[in-house]
Scaffold this motif. Structure first.
Motif, PDB file in Angstrom:
ATOM      1  N   GLY A   1       0.806  -1.226   0.000  1.00 40.44           N
ATOM      2  CA  GLY A   1       0.000   0.000   0.000  1.00 40.44           C
ATOM      3  C   GLY A   1       0.833   1.267   0.000  1.00 40.44           C
ATOM      4  O   GLY A   1       0.433   2.280   0.589  1.00 40.44           O
ATOM      5  N   TYR A   2       1.974   1.231  -0.672  1.00 37.05           N
ATOM      6  CA  TYR A   2       2.771   2.459  -0.825  1.00 37.05           C
ATOM      7  C   TYR A   2       1.902   3.510  -1.509  1.00 37.05           C
ATOM      8  O   TYR A   2       1.302   3.231  -2.558  1.00 37.05           O
ATOM      9  CB  TYR A   2       4.026   2.155  -1.666  1.00 37.05           C
ATOM     10  N   SER A   3       1.823   4.690  -0.914  1.00 37.41           N
ATOM     11  CA  SER A   3       0.892   5.682  -1.467  1.00 37.41           C
ATOM     12  C   SER A   3       1.606   6.930  -1.983  1.00 37.41           C
ATOM     13  O   SER A   3       0.968   7.919  -2.320  1.00 37.41           O
ATOM     14  CB  SER A   3      -0.133   6.078  -0.403  1.00 37.41           C
ATOM     15  N   GLY A   4       2.929   6.896  -2.023  1.00 40.71           N
ATOM     16  CA  GLY A   4       3.682   8.061  -2.494  1.00 40.71           C
ATOM     17  C   GLY A   4       3.754   8.107  -4.011  1.00 40.71           C
ATOM     18  O   GLY A   4       3.193   7.263  -4.713  1.00 40.71           O
ATOM     19  N   PRO A   5       4.461   9.111  -4.520  1.00 34.88           N
ATOM     20  CA  PRO A   5       4.610   9.232  -5.969  1.00 34.88           C
ATOM     21  C   PRO A   5       5.373   8.051  -6.559  1.00 34.88           C
ATOM     22  O   PRO A   5       6.239   7.463  -5.903  1.00 34.88           O
ATOM     23  CB  PRO A   5       5.433  10.514  -6.141  1.00 34.88           C
ATOM     24  N   ARG A   6       5.021   7.694  -7.790  1.00 37.88           N
ATOM     25  CA  ARG A   6       5.805   6.725  -8.574  1.00 37.88           C
ATOM     26  C   ARG A   6       6.568   7.566  -9.582  1.00 37.88           C
ATOM     27  O   ARG A   6       6.007   7.960 -10.619  1.00 37.88           O
ATOM     28  CB  ARG A   6       4.903   5.739  -9.324  1.00 37.88           C
ATOM     29  N   HIS A   7       7.783   7.870  -9.231  1.00 39.95           N
ATOM     30  CA  HIS A   7       8.564   8.805 -10.045  1.00 39.95           C
ATOM     31  C   HIS A   7       9.477   8.046 -11.002  1.00 39.95           C
ATOM     32  O   HIS A   7      10.262   7.202 -10.563  1.00 39.95           O
ATOM     33  CB  HIS A   7       9.409   9.698  -9.120  1.00 39.95           C
ATOM     34  N   PHE A   8       9.386   8.367 -12.278  1.00 41.30           N
ATOM     35  CA  PHE A   8      10.254   7.722 -13.265  1.00 41.30           C
ATOM     36  C   PHE A   8      11.483   8.590 -13.490  1.00 41.30           C
ATOM     37  O   PHE A   8      11.392   9.664 -14.091  1.00 41.30           O
ATOM     38  CB  PHE A   8       9.485   7.473 -14.566  1.00 41.30           C
ATOM     39  N   ASP A   9      12.605   8.139 -12.976  1.00 42.23           N
ATOM     40  CA  ASP A   9      13.869   8.873 -13.160  1.00 42.23           C
ATOM     41  C   ASP A   9      14.649   8.163 -14.266  1.00 42.23           C
ATOM     42  O   ASP A   9      15.580   7.401 -13.999  1.00 42.23           O
ATOM     43  CB  ASP A   9      14.664   8.911 -11.855  1.00 42.23           C
ATOM     44  N   ALA A  10      14.222   8.383 -15.482  1.00 44.19           N
ATOM     45  CA  ALA A  10      14.809   7.679 -16.622  1.00 44.19           C
ATOM     46  C   ALA A  10      14.755   8.608 -17.818  1.00 44.19           C
ATOM     47  O   ALA A  10      14.213   9.706 -17.722  1.00 44.19           O
ATOM     48  CB  ALA A  10      14.005   6.412 -16.895  1.00 44.19           C
ATOM     49  N   HIS A  11      15.328   8.210 -18.913  1.00 41.68           N
ATOM     50  CA  HIS A  11      15.173   9.038 -20.112  1.00 41.68           C
ATOM     51  C   HIS A  11      15.132   8.173 -21.362  1.00 41.68           C
ATOM     52  O   HIS A  11      15.513   7.008 -21.346  1.00 41.68           O
ATOM     53  CB  HIS A  11      16.253  10.114 -20.198  1.00 41.68           C
ATOM     54  N   ALA A  12      14.655   8.788 -22.441  1.00 40.34           N
ATOM     55  CA  ALA A  12      14.485   8.055 -23.699  1.00 40.34           C
ATOM     56  C   ALA A  12      15.842   7.726 -24.310  1.00 40.34           C
ATOM     57  O   ALA A  12      16.831   8.427 -24.088  1.00 40.34           O
ATOM     58  CB  ALA A  12      13.661   8.896 -24.675  1.00 40.34           C
ATOM     59  N   TYR A  13      15.877   6.663 -25.095  1.00 40.64           N
ATOM     60  CA  TYR A  13      17.096   6.314 -25.837  1.00 40.64           C
ATOM     61  C   TYR A  13      17.567   7.519 -26.661  1.00 40.64           C
ATOM     62  O   TYR A  13      16.751   8.350 -27.085  1.00 40.64           O
ATOM     63  CB  TYR A  13      16.821   5.171 -26.826  1.00 40.64           C
ATOM     64  N   ARG A  14      18.819   7.533 -26.946  1.00 45.77           N
ATOM     65  CA  ARG A  14      19.382   8.627 -27.755  1.00 45.77           C
ATOM     66  C   ARG A  14      18.842   8.597 -29.191  1.00 45.77           C
ATOM     67  O   ARG A  14      18.896   9.580 -29.925  1.00 45.77           O
ATOM     68  CB  ARG A  14      20.911   8.514 -27.743  1.00 45.77           C
ATOM     69  N   SER A  15      18.309   7.459 -29.571  1.00 45.42           N
ATOM     70  CA  SER A  15      17.781   7.306 -30.935  1.00 45.42           C
ATOM     71  C   SER A  15      16.466   8.056 -31.166  1.00 45.42           C
ATOM     72  O   SER A  15      15.989   8.141 -32.291  1.00 45.42           O
ATOM     73  CB  SER A  15      17.528   5.813 -31.196  1.00 45.42           C
ATOM     74  N   GLU A  16      15.881   8.568 -30.075  1.00 40.75           N
ATOM     75  CA  GLU A  16      14.493   9.070 -30.170  1.00 40.75           C
ATOM     76  C   GLU A  16      14.378  10.561 -30.473  1.00 40.75           C
ATOM     77  O   GLU A  16      15.204  11.358 -30.027  1.00 40.75           O
ATOM     78  CB  GLU A  16      13.765   8.770 -28.854  1.00 40.75           C
ATOM     79  N   ASP A  17      13.303  10.901 -31.190  1.00 44.45           N
ATOM     80  CA  ASP A  17      12.903  12.304 -31.330  1.00 44.45           C
ATOM     81  C   ASP A  17      11.842  12.576 -30.250  1.00 44.45           C
ATOM     82  O   ASP A  17      11.625  11.743 -29.366  1.00 44.45           O
ATOM     83  CB  ASP A  17      12.387  12.586 -32.752  1.00 44.45           C
ATOM     84  N   TRP A  18      11.154  13.712 -30.335  1.00 41.38           N
ATOM     85  CA  TRP A  18      10.210  14.042 -29.261  1.00 41.38           C
ATOM     86  C   TRP A  18       9.010  13.091 -29.216  1.00 41.38           C
ATOM     87  O   TRP A  18       8.447  12.866 -28.143  1.00 41.38           O
ATOM     88  CB  TRP A  18       9.780  15.507 -29.340  1.00 41.38           C
ATOM     89  N   ASP A  19       8.655  12.501 -30.359  1.00 41.46           N
ATOM     90  CA  ASP A  19       7.597  11.482 -30.308  1.00 41.46           C
ATOM     91  C   ASP A  19       8.098  10.257 -29.547  1.00 41.46           C
ATOM     92  O   ASP A  19       7.348   9.629 -28.793  1.00 41.46           O
ATOM     93  CB  ASP A  19       7.185  11.069 -31.736  1.00 41.46           C
ATOM     94  N   GLY A  20       9.369   9.941 -29.747  1.00 41.82           N
ATOM     95  CA  GLY A  20       9.954   8.809 -29.036  1.00 41.82           C
ATOM     96  C   GLY A  20      10.009   9.059 -27.531  1.00 41.82           C
ATOM     97  O   GLY A  20       9.878   8.131 -26.731  1.00 41.82           O
ATOM     98  N   VAL A  21      10.198  10.321 -27.148  1.00 41.05           N
ATOM     99  CA  VAL A  21      10.201  10.655 -25.716  1.00 41.05           C
ATOM    100  C   VAL A  21       8.814  10.377 -25.127  1.00 41.05           C
ATOM    101  O   VAL A  21       8.696   9.845 -24.021  1.00 41.05           O
ATOM    102  CB  VAL A  21      10.617  12.130 -25.499  1.00 41.05           C
ATOM    103  N   LYS A  22       7.794  10.703 -25.897  1.00 44.54           N
ATOM    104  CA  LYS A  22       6.430  10.409 -25.407  1.00 44.54           C
ATOM    105  C   LYS A  22       6.212   8.896 -25.322  1.00 44.54           C
ATOM    106  O   LYS A  22       5.601   8.400 -24.377  1.00 44.54           O
ATOM    107  CB  LYS A  22       5.384  11.040 -26.340  1.00 44.54           C
ATOM    108  N   ASP A  23       6.726   8.173 -26.312  1.00 46.30           N
ATOM    109  CA  ASP A  23       6.608   6.699 -26.252  1.00 46.30           C
ATOM    110  C   ASP A  23       7.302   6.172 -24.998  1.00 46.30           C
ATOM    111  O   ASP A  23       6.804   5.273 -24.319  1.00 46.30           O
ATOM    112  CB  ASP A  23       7.272   6.054 -27.483  1.00 46.30           C
ATOM    113  N   PHE A  24       8.457   6.765 -24.712  1.00 49.54           N
ATOM    114  CA  PHE A  24       9.223   6.365 -23.516  1.00 49.54           C
ATOM    115  C   PHE A  24       8.396   6.604 -22.247  1.00 49.54           C
ATOM    116  O   PHE A  24       8.254   5.723 -21.396  1.00 49.54           O
ATOM    117  CB  PHE A  24      10.550   7.151 -23.477  1.00 49.54           C
ATOM    118  N   ALA A  25       7.849   7.815 -22.131  1.00 42.56           N
ATOM    119  CA  ALA A  25       7.107   8.167 -20.906  1.00 42.56           C
ATOM    120  C   ALA A  25       5.848   7.299 -20.773  1.00 42.56           C
ATOM    121  O   ALA A  25       5.548   6.775 -19.697  1.00 42.56           O
ATOM    122  CB  ALA A  25       6.744   9.646 -20.926  1.00 42.56           C
TER     123      ALA A  25
END
Ligand code: GCO
Ligand code: MN
Ligand code: MN
Length: 389
Positions: free
Chosen positions: A281-305
Motif C-alpha cells: 500500500g505504498y501511497s507516495g509518488p511513482r517517479h520515473f527517473d529515466a530518459h528516452a534512448y538517444r535514438s528518439e525524437d520528441w515522439d519517441g520521448v512520449k513513447d518512452f514516458a
C-alpha cells in the motif's frame, strides 16, 4: 489497448523535468533533441497522462538568473501547472553540474563550497515549497572521491551530517511541511560516492538530529549498478517507515548508469517491485527517473514516458493475477503451511517455549529432503508475465 493500462491521477506517476527533457547527449556525442522549455515539458507530461512533475532548481531557474527573472519563470511555470492540472510533488537541488561542485557540495573540502551548497539548497527548498512540493530529495551526486587521498571518509560523513541537520532545522524554522528523501548511488559521476546504497542511507538517517524528517528515495538503477536486489532494499526502507519516495527506471546489472525505461530491461524484477509496492500500500509518488534512448525524437520521448507508466500498470495487473492464481497460491501455501506444533514452537520467547524448543526432536533429514517446487513457481510466474497463462 485497455483502459486498465491508461495512467490516471490516482496512480501518482511523476517525471522529472530532467527526464523527459533529457536531450540525449552522452559521453561520446552531443544532444540529439532540441531544447524544450519547462512549460513545454509540462505540456508534454500532461499529454501523456502524468500526474506530477519534479525538478532541480536549475531545471526551472537558470543558475545565474536575477530575482526578477526567477519570479517571471516561476510565474509562467505555475500558470502551466494550473492549466494542465499537474502537481509538483518533489523538488531537489542541482549540486553537481556547476564546476563549483567538482569536489562535491556538502562534503567538499573547501568550506566556502559547503556553505554555498547550503545556501543554494535553502533557496531551492524555498522554491520547491512555493511550488507545493512535500518531499525534498537529496542525491549526493558528487559527494565522493576519485582518490581517498583527497578526503577523509569520516570527515566527509560528519560534513554530510552537518548539512542535513542544518537543512532539517531550516525547514522546521520556516514551518514548512517538507520531508527529506536521501537517494543513494554507488558511483557516477564520482568514482565512489559516499553512502552508496539505500541500506547505508537508512543507517545514516538514524545518526541525524531529526531522523523523523528524513527517509529514502531508492532508485532501481542505483542498486542494480552494484548488483543488489532493489526490491529487498525497498522492503527494508518500507519496514522502517522510511520509503518517502521512489525513483523507477531500469538498468543492466553492473553497467554504466543507463536510466532505461521502467521495466524494459529486467521485467521480472520490475514485476516483483510493483507487486511489493502495491501489496504493502505504498501511497507516495511513482517517479520515473529515466530518459528516452538517444535514438528518439520528441515522439519517441512520449513513447518512452507512456511506456514507463504502461509497464507499471501491466505489472500491477499481473500482481493481482498472481494473487488470484489458484495454482500459484496453492504452491506458496504448501511451502509456508504450518500446523499447531510450528506455532507453538515459534511463538514469542519465554522460558517455557525455549525449553520446549531445546528438547524438540526435529527430523532434520526429512526437512532437507523436502522439495520446495520453486522451479514450478518461478516458471508459473514467467508464464504469467509473458501472457501465456
Ligand atoms: C542520477 C540520479 C538523479 C537524481 C536527481 C534527483 O543518477 O543522476 O538518479 O537523476 O535522482 O538528481 O536528485
Ligand atoms: Mn540515477
Ligand atoms: Mn534518481
Amino acid at each position: 489497448m485497455s483502459s486498465l493500462y491508461e495512467p490516471r491521477a490516482e496512480h501518482k506517476f511523476s517525471f522529472g523535468l530532467w527526464t523527459v527533457g533529457n536531450p540525449g547527449a552522452d559521453q561520446f556525442g552531443p544532444r540529439v533533441r532540441s531544447h524544450r522549455s519547462p512549460v513545454q515539458l509540462v505540456e508534454l507530461l500532461a499529454e501523456v497522462g502524468a500526474w506530477g512533475v519534479n525538478l532541480h532548481d536549475n531545471d526551472l531557474v537558470p543558475i545565474d538568473a536575477s530575482p526578477a527573472q526567477r519570479q517571471e519563470i516561476v510565474g509562467e511555470f505555475k500558470v502551466a501547472l494550473e492549466k494542465h492540472g499537474l502537481t509538483v510533488p518533489m523538488a531537489t537541488t542541482n549540486l553537481f553540474s556547476d564546476p563549483a561542485f567538482k569536489d562535491g557540495a556538502f562534503t567538499a573540502n573547501d568550506p566556502k563550497v559547503r556553505a554555498y551548497a547550503l545556501q543554494k539548497t535553502m533557496q531551492a527548498i524555498d522554491l520547491g515549497v512555493d511550488l507545493g512540493a512535500q518531499t525534498y530529495v537529496c542525491w549526493g551526486g558528487r559527494e565522493g572521491v576519485e582518490s581517498d587521498a583527497s578526503k577523509n571518509p569520516l570527515v566527509a560523513l560528519q560534513r554530510y551530517r552537518h548539512a542535513l541537520d542544518f537543512l532539517c532545522s531550516y525547514v522546521r524554522d520556516q514551518g514548512y511541511d517538507l520531508k527529506f528523501a536521501l537517494e543513494a548511488k554507488p558511483n557516477e559521476p564520482r568514482s565512489d560516492i559516499y553512502l552508496p546504497t539505500t541500506g547505508s542511507m537508512l543507517a545514516f538517517i538514524a545518526t541525524l538530529d531529526h531522523p523523523e524528517m528524513v527517509g529514502v528515495n531508492p532508485e532501481v538503477a542505483h542498486e542494480h549498478m552494484c548488483g543488489l536486489n532493489f526490491t529487498h532494499a525497498v522492503a527494508q526502507a518500507w519496514d522502517m517507515g522510511k520509503l518517502f519516495h521512489i525513483d523507477l527506471n531500469d538498468q543492466n546489472y553492473s553497467r554504466y548508469d543507463q536510466d532505461l525505461r521502467f521495466g524494459s530491461q529486467n521485467p521480472k524484477a520490475a514485476f516483483f517491485l510493483v507487486k511489493f509496492l502495491e501489496e504493502v500500500g505504498y501511497s507516495g509518488p511513482r517517479h520515473f527517473d529515466a530518459h528516452a534512448y538517444r535514438s528518439e525524437d520528441w515522439d519517441g520521448v512520449k513513447d518512452f514516458a507512456r511506456g514507463c507508466m504502461r509497464s507499471y500498470l501491466i505489472f500491477k495487473e499481473k500482481a493481482r493475477a498472481f494473487a488470484e492464481d489458484g495454482e500459484i497460491q496453492a504452491l506458496i501455501a504448501e511451502v509456508t503451511a504450518s500446523g499447531q506444533a510450528d506455532a507453538d514452537l515459534l511463538g514469542p520467547y519465554d522460558a517455557e517455549r525455549a525449553d520446549a524448543l531445546r528438547k524438540h526432536v526435529f527430523d532434520r533429514v526429512a526437512l532437507g529432503a523436502r522439495g520446495l517446487a520453486y522451479e514450478k513457481l518461478d516458471q508459473l510466474t514467467i508464464d504469467l508475465l509473458s501472457g501465456v497463462r
